[in-house]
Scaffold this active site. Sequence first.
Site, mmCIF file in Angstrom:
data_model
loop_
_atom_site.group_PDB
_atom_site.id
_atom_site.type_symbol
_atom_site.label_atom_id
_atom_site.label_comp_id
_atom_site.label_asym_id
_atom_site.label_seq_id
_atom_site.Cartn_x
_atom_site.Cartn_y
_atom_site.Cartn_z
ATOM 1 N N ARG A 144 0.849 -1.202 0.000
ATOM 2 C CA ARG A 144 0.000 0.000 0.000
ATOM 3 C C ARG A 144 0.882 1.249 0.000
ATOM 4 N NH1 ARG A 144 -4.409 0.042 4.512
ATOM 5 N NH2 ARG A 144 -5.112 1.840 3.329
ATOM 6 N N HIS A 162 -6.137 7.027 12.004
ATOM 7 C CA HIS A 162 -5.800 5.606 11.852
ATOM 8 C C HIS A 162 -4.350 5.386 11.450
ATOM 9 C CE1 HIS A 162 -10.342 4.707 11.106
ATOM 10 N NE2 HIS A 162 -10.064 5.000 12.361
HETATM 11 N N1 APR Z 1 -16.007 10.478 -3.717
HETATM 12 C C1 APR Z 1 -16.514 10.504 -2.455
HETATM 13 N N2 APR Z 1 -16.878 9.393 -1.772
HETATM 14 C C2 APR Z 1 -16.711 8.209 -2.406
HETATM 15 C C3 APR Z 1 -16.181 8.090 -3.706
HETATM 16 C C4 APR Z 1 -15.819 9.299 -4.369
HETATM 17 N N3 APR Z 1 -15.315 9.291 -5.614
HETATM 18 N N4 APR Z 1 -16.154 6.765 -4.050
HETATM 19 C C5 APR Z 1 -16.641 6.086 -2.971
HETATM 20 N N5 APR Z 1 -16.991 6.949 -1.995
HETATM 21 C C6 APR Z 1 -17.553 6.682 -0.668
HETATM 22 C C7 APR Z 1 -18.360 5.409 -0.550
HETATM 23 O O1 APR Z 1 -19.701 5.641 -0.957
HETATM 24 C C8 APR Z 1 -18.265 5.118 0.939
HETATM 25 O O2 APR Z 1 -19.258 5.808 1.673
HETATM 26 O O3 APR Z 1 -16.472 6.520 0.223
HETATM 27 C C9 APR Z 1 -16.890 5.694 1.310
HETATM 28 C C10 APR Z 1 -15.844 4.620 1.485
HETATM 29 O O4 APR Z 1 -16.203 3.872 2.605
HETATM 30 P P1 APR Z 1 -15.143 2.816 3.159
HETATM 31 O O5 APR Z 1 -14.583 2.035 2.009
HETATM 32 O O6 APR Z 1 -15.802 2.089 4.294
HETATM 33 O O7 APR Z 1 -13.947 3.718 3.694
HETATM 34 P P2 APR Z 1 -13.880 4.455 5.097
HETATM 35 O O8 APR Z 1 -15.224 4.894 5.563
HETATM 36 O O9 APR Z 1 -12.831 5.504 4.983
HETATM 37 O O10 APR Z 1 -13.340 3.273 6.064
HETATM 38 C C11 APR Z 1 -13.106 3.626 7.405
HETATM 39 O O11 APR Z 1 -12.258 1.405 7.812
HETATM 40 O O12 APR Z 1 -10.972 -0.409 7.294
HETATM 41 C C12 APR Z 1 -11.010 0.732 8.039
HETATM 42 O O13 APR Z 1 -9.143 1.903 8.757
HETATM 43 C C13 APR Z 1 -9.917 1.682 7.639
HETATM 44 O O14 APR Z 1 -9.963 4.087 7.688
HETATM 45 C C14 APR Z 1 -10.666 2.935 7.236
HETATM 46 C C15 APR Z 1 -11.979 2.778 7.943
#
Ligand code: APR
Length: 230
Positions: free
Chosen positions: A59, A107
């Site tokens: 990563r 994180h």
């Molecule tokens: N612009 C804005 N939002 C977006 C886009 C985009 N182009 N593409 C996807 N998303 C949104 C999705 O709809 C979703 O709500 O980003 C979000 C991603 O969610 P996750 O994949 O769950 O990521 P996140 O919320 O940051 O995860 C939180 O989980 O695994 C742990 O430590 C890790 O920091 C991470 C935490």
Amino acid sequence: MTSKPKLVVSTGAGISAESGIKTFRDADGLWENYPVMDVASADGFRRNPALIHSFYNQRRRQLADVRPNRAHEILRELEERFDVYVITQNVDDLHERAGSSKVLHLHGELAKVRALDDPDLTFKIEPGVETTPETRIDGHAVRPHIVFFQEAVPMFEPATELAAQADVFVIVGTSLVVYPAAGLLHYVRRGVPVYYIDPNPSPVPEGVTVIRAKATEGMAELARLLAERF
Ligand code: APR
């Protein structure tokens, strides 16, 4: 000189999606391709530290191939009119590379490792540099400077203080499923405007202004809304 309104922004993987960094829970997300408890948990690190080192080496390597997108840049540009604090769940360095001046990583950070025998001792690591359980820096064995699942989130308390001081609170690109980060919203004072930018937003309380858009478009819309309001 009146002080600028305090804009506190909570970002997740979605703000880095348009830079080419996979999110975790979207289709083909990181956790669809890796068993999260093997590569990102305290038990996983105890079980197989070499696997976790190689996961974060991979990563970290990607950081050399990506750059901030327009959403990161708009966030920096808002510093001209607001006292901006970024609280991110992301471990990439795109906010810093876009020039945001106050970034709090809840994180951890891909670009750093820390001494196993002294959690406060961190070392900067370039994207191409790989670490293993055998790596020694200044004589210290090291681990990724990442908050694994099953571990405490030491920066959460300072983050709640920022949320409690916000004059405007913005959530960008997070599924709001991982706590305590997802709970920051509840530390915002009553009456403070809250915006949530996400193309596929998770449920949020009444009163939150949802901007159903990707981060680059949503941040442009937010900048327009804030210009009218402040
Ligand atoms: N612009 C804005 N939002 C977006 C886009 C985009 N182009 N593409 C996807 N998303 C949104 C999705 O709809 C979703 O709500 O980003 C979000 C991603 O969610 P996750 O994949 O769950 O990521 P996140 O919320 O940051 O995860 C939180 O989980 O695994 C742990 O430590 C890790 O920091 C991470 C935490």
